[in-house]
Design a protein around this motif. Structure first.
Motif, PDB file in Angstrom:
ATOM      1  N   LEU A 178       0.824  -1.213   0.000  1.00  0.00           N
ATOM      2  CA  LEU A 178       0.000   0.000   0.000  1.00  0.00           C
ATOM      3  C   LEU A 178       0.859   1.264   0.000  1.00  0.00           C
ATOM      4  CD1 LEU A 178      -2.882  -0.955   2.485  1.00  0.00           C
ATOM      5  CD2 LEU A 178      -3.055  -0.620   0.011  1.00  0.00           C
ATOM      6  N   ILE A 179       1.935   1.253   0.775  1.00  0.00           N
ATOM      7  CA  ILE A 179       2.821   2.428   0.815  1.00  0.00           C
ATOM      8  C   ILE A 179       3.434   2.673  -0.557  1.00  0.00           C
ATOM      9  CG2 ILE A 179       4.960   3.361   1.768  1.00  0.00           C
ATOM     10  CD1 ILE A 179       2.650   3.490   3.719  1.00  0.00           C
ATOM     11  N   LEU A 180       3.935   1.614  -1.182  1.00  0.00           N
ATOM     12  CA  LEU A 180       4.537   1.761  -2.511  1.00  0.00           C
ATOM     13  C   LEU A 180       3.494   2.211  -3.538  1.00  0.00           C
ATOM     14  CD1 LEU A 180       6.834  -1.425  -2.622  1.00  0.00           C
ATOM     15  CD2 LEU A 180       7.537   0.967  -2.316  1.00  0.00           C
ATOM     16  N   SER A 181       2.290   1.669  -3.419  1.00  0.00           N
ATOM     17  CA  SER A 181       1.239   2.013  -4.365  1.00  0.00           C
ATOM     18  C   SER A 181       0.794   3.462  -4.215  1.00  0.00           C
ATOM     19  CB  SER A 181       0.046   1.076  -4.165  1.00  0.00           C
ATOM     20  OG  SER A 181      -1.018   1.462  -4.996  1.00  0.00           O
ATOM     21  N   TYR A 182       0.534   3.887  -2.975  1.00  0.00           N
ATOM     22  CA  TYR A 182       0.078   5.265  -2.770  1.00  0.00           C
ATOM     23  C   TYR A 182       1.190   6.272  -3.029  1.00  0.00           C
ATOM     24  CZ  TYR A 182      -4.689   4.407  -1.377  1.00  0.00           C
ATOM     25  OH  TYR A 182      -6.016   4.072  -1.409  1.00  0.00           O
ATOM     26  N   ARG A 183       2.425   5.831  -2.935  1.00  0.00           N
ATOM     27  CA  ARG A 183       3.538   6.706  -3.335  1.00  0.00           C
ATOM     28  C   ARG A 183       3.457   6.971  -4.835  1.00  0.00           C
ATOM     29  NH1 ARG A 183       8.944   6.333  -4.918  1.00  0.00           N
ATOM     30  NH2 ARG A 183      10.306   7.920  -3.963  1.00  0.00           N
ATOM     31  N   GLN A 184       3.100   5.942  -5.592  1.00  0.00           N
ATOM     32  CA  GLN A 184       2.926   6.123  -7.044  1.00  0.00           C
ATOM     33  C   GLN A 184       1.728   7.030  -7.333  1.00  0.00           C
ATOM     34  OE1 GLN A 184       4.625   1.653  -8.242  1.00  0.00           O
ATOM     35  NE2 GLN A 184       2.475   2.143  -8.526  1.00  0.00           N
TER      36      GLN A 184
END
Length: 608
Positions: A77-83
């Motif tokens: 989720l962190i990597l995704s919302y960073r994108q």
């Protein structure tokens, strides 16, 4: 007096040019936007144990692999919302991503879910914080609802003062909580390593458990995933960051993820090693703190900061809800009032409505957070799933450089979030079934509001092919109840308008009153024609509107405009209004919906 109270509670009005000063730096943003996610450490591990305890204490060792699964989902989720932050730097989060890549309805599902979820954020956080307080002071347990309502009112007022001011105040409790939990986890781990905690308190990892099933483990994983609520808040609130906003937001998101991972895993491990069981009266964090330090100053410090963070986690909702509402309002799916900034340059309408709806939820659920958490988690995992799926569509459609790893991350996130959502619906249907009712109703409401705005725009649009017929004249009707300065003021105003005809209308209930008023009017010699109407049922509205209808029909034939001038005196003090009949208000209310009648109030201000 009202203005003075408002200034005391909210502060002086800010100039529009001071808007830039209301932006957040990374330190304040981490506190105000991560408080929801960080606070879930106080109840997320407990939700895992609540499921596992049905199999007995021996099953508690499964909390370790379940926690690992939750951490994997957190990383995704962190990597995704960073994108998402870099791809949609204007903010809007799951709503904007879903709307632009999946369509209007998926976007509205995400937006509607998040709006409800932020209301639940406030209700759950404040209720959980109140539980933490009453765990330390059991005598207050019967006053949970009242305490929670007081905290919501406090947070609403604080946020009306502005984002920067609320962040400055709330940063200290958030960092105190993080420090307190790190102290608790560090001392707890030290006690475990040095053998001060008996290994007999917990079952060894790998102990077989009778009755265990994959379904129950998935249920525990879904419950533990409630600790991830609030992860999306930063992507919704990008406009609140100082420039460069996307970079600052992305770094804040990563910092939040690291803190959440460390605190969550630490509490889960200590709860397992201490053999802590969930209890309605005492929270898991409270039990760990008591077993580690006893009921001393440090214990009360941990409980106090936990209570504060749980309550102040509601501030994430106060920050993200108004910004999401602005995006929906700009797209005409909710009322335009949500786009208006208040005196302190915050979106005050969104803040006030959020506080009001949260209080209703707290009262409805009697301040019991455990009843709200499943609904709360479902409300956020639906947008999680839609956001990940939307990003998948974006990468497949655009195929930018390095899109394969991005697609992989979003695909994994979409799959896990979808599974968690399905598990919640299957295992906690009795607690989350209302989502299947209120979410379609919200989407329907969104479309109805949008349809209304579109219809209004069509009717108000000036078209060059349309021509209007000039008004040939004006007929003014003045309802009069007596011969007063108020009426005199209205007659003088009517005469100044160069009307073709001015008609004064009096409605009487008795024949003697009608005759007496006619005589007074003739003696007054205003030069204005008087029409007296007899009311058989002691109603002013019915005979007056019938007369106006008659005049209106004749006026339309001659292309004349009918204007009703309503005399009204304005008392010096507002509370004096309750001492007088509001007949002018009643007449105005009935006439405003007449298509071909103009209604005008002629005020006469009293001096005493």
């Amino acid at each position: 007096m009202v203005s003075s109270i408002k200034r005391f509670l909210i502060g002086r009005p800010l100039k529009s040019t001071e808007l830039g000063e209301q932006k957040l730096n990374k330190r304040k943003a981490l506190a105000i936007l991560s408080s929801d996610a960080l606070s879930s450490v106080a109840y997320g591990p407990e939700q895992i144990l609540i499921i596992l305890v049905t199999l007995g204490i021996a099953a508690f060792w499964y909390s370790i692999p379940i926690a690992v699964g939750v951490l994997v989902l957190l990383i995704v989720l962190i990597l995704s919302y960073r994108q998402i932050i870099y791809a949609y730097s204007q903010g809007g989060g799951a709503y904007v991503v879903s709307k632009e890549n999946l369509g209007i309805n998926p976007g509205l599902i995400a937006g509607g879910s998040l709006l409800v979820d932020y209301i639940l954020t406030v209700a759950v956080s404040v209720s959980a914080g109140t539980d933490a307080i009453t765990s330390a002071f059991p005598s207050l347990h019967d006053h949970n609802v009242l305490i929670a309502i007081i905290f919501v009112i406090f947070l609403t007022i604080l946020n009306l003062r502005g984002v920067t001011e609320s962040a400055s105040i709330l940063a200290y409790p958030v960092y105190l909580f993080v420090g307190a939990l790190f102290i608790l986890i560090s001392v707890g781990l030290y006690n475990v390593i040095t053998g001060q905690v008996s290994p007999d308190l917990h079952a060894p990892i790998g102990t077989p458990v009778a009755g265990l099933s994959l379904f129950l483990l998935m249920r525990a994983f879904a419950s533990g995933s409630s600790a991830l609520t609030g992860v999306e808040a930063i992507s919704n609130a990008i406009p609140n960051f100082k420039t460069p906003a996307p970079n600052n937001a992305a770094r804040t998101l990563v910092a939040m993820g690291i803190l959440l991972a460390l605190l969550f895993s630490g509490i889960v491990f200590l709860a397992y090693y201490y053999g802590v069981s969930p209890s309605e009266e005492v929270t898991v964090v409270s039990q760990i703190a008591e077993l580690t330090f006893g009921r001393n100053l440090i214990y009360y410090f941990i409980q106090g900061t936990t209570a504060l963070i749980l309550i102040l986690a509601a501030n994430t909702g106060y920050t993200a809800f108004p910004l999401l509402a602005v995006n929906l309002a700009k797209d005409k799916f909710i009322p335009r009032m949500f786009t208006i900034r208040g005196d302190r340059l915050g979106y005050s309408n969104g803040i006030i409505i959020l506080g009001f709806l949260s209080i209703i939820l707290i009262i409805a659920f009697e301040g019991k957070a455990e009843h709200l958490i499943p609904l709360y988690a479902v409300g956020v995992f639906i947008p999680f799933t839609l956001a990940q799926t939307g990003m998948m569509v974006k990468w497949i459609r655009e195929k930018p450089k390095g899109w394969i790893p991005k697609l992989t991350i979003n695909s994994l996130g979409a799959l896990i979030c979808f599974l968690v959502t399905v598990i919640f619906f299957i295992t906690k249907f009795t607690q989350v079934w209302s989502v299947l009712i209120f979410l379609p109703l919200i989407i329907y409401m969104f479309h109805r509001i949008r349809k209304h705005y579109d219809q209004i725009a069509d009717q108000l649009r000036v078209s060059s092919c349309e021509c209007t017929i000039p008004i040939a004249g004006n007929v003014i009707i003045i309802p009069v109840a007596g011969i007063t300065r108020v009426v005199e003021n209205s007659l003088n105003y009517a005469k100044s308008l160069s009307a073709n005809q001015i008609i004064a209308v009096n409605v009487s209930f008795e024949k003697e009153d009608e005759k007496r008023f006619q005589e007074k009017w003739e003696n007054w010699q205003t030069g204005v024609r008087l029409v007296t109407l007899k009311s058989l049922h002691r109603s002013i509205i019915q005979p007056l509107t019938k007369f106006i209808d008659t005049v209106e029909r004749k006026a339309i034939e001659s292309n004349y405009q009918v204007t009703v001038l309503i005399p009204e005196f304005i008392p010096k003090k507002g509370w004096h209004n309750i001492l007088h009949n509001q007949s002018s208000l009643l007449i105005r209310t009935f006439l405003l919906y007449r298509r071909n009648v103009v209604v005008t109030i002629v005020p006469y201000h009293l001096k005493q």
